[in-house]
Design an enzyme around this catalytic site. Sequence first.
Site, PDB file in Angstrom:
ATOM      1  N   ASP A  18      45.062-110.548  14.841  1.00  0.00           N
ATOM      2  CA  ASP A  18      44.924-109.648  15.984  1.00  0.00           C
ATOM      3  C   ASP A  18      43.487-109.144  16.068  1.00  0.00           C
ATOM      4  O   ASP A  18      42.963-108.573  15.104  1.00  0.00           O
ATOM      5  CB  ASP A  18      45.899-108.478  15.790  1.00  0.00           C
ATOM      6  CG  ASP A  18      46.022-107.594  17.015  1.00  0.00           C
ATOM      7  OD1 ASP A  18      45.473-107.948  18.065  1.00  0.00           O
ATOM      8  OD2 ASP A  18      46.676-106.535  16.916  1.00  0.00           O
ATOM      9  N   ASP A 110      44.120-111.908  22.765  1.00  0.00           N
ATOM     10  CA  ASP A 110      43.495-111.342  21.562  1.00  0.00           C
ATOM     11  C   ASP A 110      44.349-111.464  20.305  1.00  0.00           C
ATOM     12  O   ASP A 110      44.062-110.819  19.298  1.00  0.00           O
ATOM     13  CB  ASP A 110      43.135-109.874  21.793  1.00  0.00           C
ATOM     14  CG  ASP A 110      44.351-109.012  22.093  1.00  0.00           C
ATOM     15  OD1 ASP A 110      45.436-109.570  22.353  1.00  0.00           O
ATOM     16  OD2 ASP A 110      44.231-107.770  22.070  1.00  0.00           O
ATOM     17  N   GLU A 111      45.388-112.301  20.332  1.00  0.00           N
ATOM     18  CA  GLU A 111      46.209-112.446  19.131  1.00  0.00           C
ATOM     19  C   GLU A 111      46.877-113.814  19.085  1.00  0.00           C
ATOM     20  O   GLU A 111      47.135-114.433  20.126  1.00  0.00           O
ATOM     21  CB  GLU A 111      47.266-111.347  19.033  1.00  0.00           C
ATOM     22  CG  GLU A 111      48.209-111.277  20.204  1.00  0.00           C
ATOM     23  CD  GLU A 111      49.212-110.139  20.088  1.00  0.00           C
ATOM     24  OE1 GLU A 111      49.826-109.988  19.013  1.00  0.00           O
ATOM     25  OE2 GLU A 111      49.402-109.419  21.091  1.00  0.00           O
TER      26      GLU A 111
END
Length: 354
Positions: A18, A110-111
């Site tokens: 993350d 974003d992960e």
Amino acid sequence: MEPPLTLQTLPRAILHIDGDAFFASCEQSRRPQLQGRPVVTGKERGIAASMSYEAKARGVTRGMRLAEIRKRCPEAVILPSDYETYSLLSKRFFAIVRRYTPDVEEYSIDECFADVTGLRRPLRMSYHQIAERIKHDLDTALGFTFSVGLAPNKVVAKIASKWTKPSGLTVIPGRELHQYLAQLPVEKVWGIGHQTTALLHKHGVQTALQFARQPEAWVKKYFSKPFYQIWQELNGAYIFELVTGEHDTYHTIQKVKTFTPPSSHREFVFAQLAKNIESACIKLRKYQLATERVLIFLRSQDFRDQGLEMDLSGPTSFPHDILRVVSPAFHDLFAPATLYRATGVILCKLSEAS
């Protein structure tokens, strides 16, 4: 008290990775003078979309209006969101993880999840060392930090990555799982929303461990299949496989439509956006899904995107529920003097429709 059922210590080795304060961190990475300063993105829509940890430490929260941010944190650097740059850095992020394993699920910008099972011998590292190496490469190459969780499955890996933020690396082997679940409020478990939390609380279930220790028959009686699967993963089983290619369900649904000629007519542009929302909802219902988070964006004639993300009051698959929330946001986002060429919508936080 006996610990919950677990399989082997790490029958599967699943990573959740993350990006810490991703949008704001992207801005700090490409502008070194912003390192260590409170950075907020979302200037184009008047509220905070993302905040650096320096801004969070000064009390800035997501959705806070700019006037309140300036009052609370006068030294904040407030920037417009640059989704094109964030997307490019996201692609670099995933490419670095794929140096170690091809089994990568790009869960959001974003992960991601990554399966490194069986790679200890070819990589000549333990699973913990593989996680450390990936984190080191990401932190070094992208210029900001990532938080990593290593666990036997996706639900627990999600818990692990959030355990120590920012820049954390947490390993939760099966034999220690109960120690972490005992400290975790049940609403913090990935996939458990407000309504499910309320039902669990009515039955006296406050922590993830209390949920994990409920009898299987009780879980099946009161909850639908996705929550039974979460219960299984909280007990150490590997149920949710990584989605690395074509699949029959979705974690996000996106609809984008370009129109010609470009227009600066507010009602016309909104109508195009509404069509995208309707199309996305048709797909939601096809796969029996519901959404709780919506991101809309407008693309100008010079290919600049401006976006706005918002949470809904509850899961839905019907456009009128979404438009009720999107409409005022669209009017805040729309610039009358701008020529627009496209609109788009992304539906996030998807769950099985009840």
